[in-house]
Write a protein that holds these residues in place. Structure first.
Motif, PDB file in Angstrom:
ATOM      1  N   GLU A 150      10.746 -33.839   8.139  1.00 34.17           N
ATOM      2  CA  GLU A 150      10.140 -33.898   9.506  1.00 34.17           C
ATOM      3  C   GLU A 150      10.154 -35.481   9.718  1.00 34.17           C
ATOM      4  O   GLU A 150      10.227 -35.976  10.848  1.00 34.17           O
ATOM      5  N   LEU A 151       9.551 -36.339   8.645  1.00 28.23           N
ATOM      6  CA  LEU A 151       9.388 -37.808   8.784  1.00 28.23           C
ATOM      7  C   LEU A 151      10.629 -38.471   9.251  1.00 28.23           C
ATOM      8  O   LEU A 151      10.718 -39.023  10.201  1.00 28.23           O
ATOM      9  N   GLY A 152      11.914 -38.014   8.681  1.00 36.50           N
ATOM     10  CA  GLY A 152      13.161 -38.418   9.395  1.00 36.50           C
ATOM     11  C   GLY A 152      13.646 -37.914  10.652  1.00 36.50           C
ATOM     12  O   GLY A 152      13.763 -38.876  11.056  1.00 36.50           O
ATOM     13  N   ARG A 153      13.305 -36.813  10.868  1.00 38.71           N
ATOM     14  CA  ARG A 153      13.639 -36.365  12.209  1.00 38.71           C
ATOM     15  C   ARG A 153      12.558 -37.091  13.176  1.00 38.71           C
ATOM     16  O   ARG A 153      13.024 -37.271  14.443  1.00 38.71           O
ATOM     17  N   PHE A 154      11.446 -37.469  12.754  1.00 36.63           N
ATOM     18  CA  PHE A 154      10.616 -38.219  13.597  1.00 36.63           C
ATOM     19  C   PHE A 154      11.163 -39.683  13.873  1.00 36.63           C
ATOM     20  O   PHE A 154      11.119 -40.362  15.031  1.00 36.63           O
ATOM     21  N   LEU A 155      11.284 -40.261  12.863  1.00 36.37           N
ATOM     22  CA  LEU A 155      11.468 -41.577  12.761  1.00 36.37           C
ATOM     23  C   LEU A 155      12.944 -42.133  13.299  1.00 36.37           C
ATOM     24  O   LEU A 155      13.269 -43.008  13.992  1.00 36.37           O
ATOM     25  N   ASP A 156      13.982 -41.158  12.845  1.00 36.75           N
ATOM     26  CA  ASP A 156      15.366 -41.686  13.260  1.00 36.75           C
ATOM     27  C   ASP A 156      15.642 -41.700  14.722  1.00 36.75           C
ATOM     28  O   ASP A 156      16.089 -42.969  14.995  1.00 36.75           O
ATOM     29  N   PRO A 157      15.257 -41.012  15.808  1.00 40.83           N
ATOM     30  CA  PRO A 157      15.545 -41.339  16.917  1.00 40.83           C
ATOM     31  C   PRO A 157      14.744 -42.433  17.742  1.00 40.83           C
ATOM     32  O   PRO A 157      15.133 -43.254  18.445  1.00 40.83           O
ATOM     33  N   ILE A 158      13.447 -42.757  17.207  1.00 41.62           N
ATOM     34  CA  ILE A 158      12.535 -43.785  17.516  1.00 41.62           C
ATOM     35  C   ILE A 158      13.276 -44.975  17.117  1.00 41.62           C
ATOM     36  O   ILE A 158      13.263 -45.992  18.003  1.00 41.62           O
ATOM     37  N   ALA A 159      13.669 -45.235  15.963  1.00 42.11           N
ATOM     38  CA  ALA A 159      14.329 -46.514  15.330  1.00 42.11           C
ATOM     39  C   ALA A 159      15.560 -46.828  16.289  1.00 42.11           C
ATOM     40  O   ALA A 159      15.917 -47.815  16.688  1.00 42.11           O
ATOM     41  N   ASP A 160      16.310 -45.843  16.496  1.00 43.92           N
ATOM     42  CA  ASP A 160      17.737 -45.945  17.408  1.00 43.92           C
ATOM     43  C   ASP A 160      17.287 -46.365  18.706  1.00 43.92           C
ATOM     44  O   ASP A 160      17.633 -47.551  19.050  1.00 43.92           O
ATOM     45  N   LYS A 161      16.552 -45.696  19.299  1.00 41.64           N
ATOM     46  CA  LYS A 161      15.993 -46.228  20.811  1.00 41.64           C
ATOM     47  C   LYS A 161      15.449 -47.524  20.882  1.00 41.64           C
ATOM     48  O   LYS A 161      15.519 -48.279  21.808  1.00 41.64           O
ATOM     49  N   VAL A 162      14.406 -47.942  19.804  1.00 39.19           N
ATOM     50  CA  VAL A 162      13.711 -48.992  20.238  1.00 39.19           C
ATOM     51  C   VAL A 162      14.811 -50.185  19.730  1.00 39.19           C
ATOM     52  O   VAL A 162      14.508 -51.244  20.236  1.00 39.19           O
ATOM     53  N   LEU A 163      15.488 -49.999  18.623  1.00 40.28           N
ATOM     54  CA  LEU A 163      16.678 -51.120  18.476  1.00 40.28           C
ATOM     55  C   LEU A 163      17.419 -51.372  19.776  1.00 40.28           C
ATOM     56  O   LEU A 163      17.726 -52.656  20.014  1.00 40.28           O
ATOM     57  N   VAL A 164      17.917 -50.387  20.295  1.00 45.03           N
ATOM     58  CA  VAL A 164      18.798 -50.647  21.601  1.00 45.03           C
ATOM     59  C   VAL A 164      17.896 -51.359  22.489  1.00 45.03           C
ATOM     60  O   VAL A 164      18.518 -52.268  23.307  1.00 45.03           O
TER      61      VAL A 164
END
Length: 198
Positions: free
Chosen positions: A62-76
């Motif tokens: 669940e932590l990965g599912r939470f962090l993964d899209p956040i990391a992608d979108k903030v990076l972009v």
């Protein structure tokens, strides 16, 4: 799942790379541009690696599912913002960046709403192509004028960004259409009052 599992560490490394990529925009010289591109590219590769290892080793969490899209979108979002404010995206080239950012906000809100309905929204194949082209375009634009002068590096990056924006509109519409079918579906009465928190 432990925070120190490899997929989660890769996701965290992508988050930690964001301020480093931003910092390269404040350093003059071609070397800083190439270093920023290398950091951004490495962060983009971890986006594929963390999902690959999580599925292969059955370490999805669940932590990965939470962090993964956040990391992608903030990076972009952070990188597109820095490209704009530092003048590496000028004129009409700002428009595809705006389209991409608006789509990310729309899809994020839609995913959050559907999650409350226990409805998943898997990433389509076309969306994966969009992400790949988008990451290449941003990496090329980070290098910009520091690139090989035989090729029109900036023009190539901007063209790829327009292509990514076009795919963004298509995939965003697909997601919105799929989401609206769930939003418009009748819901069983709860029999109580619903409290909305600001």
């Amino acid at each position: 799942m432990s925070l120190t599992s490899l997929p989660n560490l890769l996701t965290l490394s992508r988050i930690l790379a964001i301020p480093l990529v931003v910092a390269t925009f404040y350093v003059d010289g071609d070397a800083a541009r190439w270093f920023g591109c290398a950091l951004f590219s490495a962060a983009g590769i971890t986006d594929w690696l963390d999902g690959h290892f999580a599925r292969r080793w059955e370490q999805q969490s669940e932590l990965g599912r939470f962090l993964d899209p956040i990391a992608d979108k903030v990076l972009v979002a952070a990188t597109l913002f820095m490209l704009s404010v530092t003048g590496r995206l000028t004129g009409h080239a700002v428009l595809p960046a705006l389209v991409i950012l608006c789509r990310e906000i729309l899809v994020s809100g839609l995913r959050e709403y559907l999650a409350g309905l226990s409805v998943g929204m898997p990433v389509s194949r076309l969306a994966k192509w969009k992400t790949g082209i988008q990451m290449v375009a941003i990496g090329v634009l980070i290098v910009g004028s520091a690139g090989w002068h035989v090729l029109p590096i900036v023009a190539i990056g901007e063209t790829l960004l327009w292509i990514a924006a076009l795919l963004t509109l298509v995939t965003g519409y697909d997601y919105l259409r799929a989401g609206l079918s769930h939003i418009a579906a009748p819901r069983p009465a709860t029999g109580g009052k619903t409290q909305r928190l600001a």
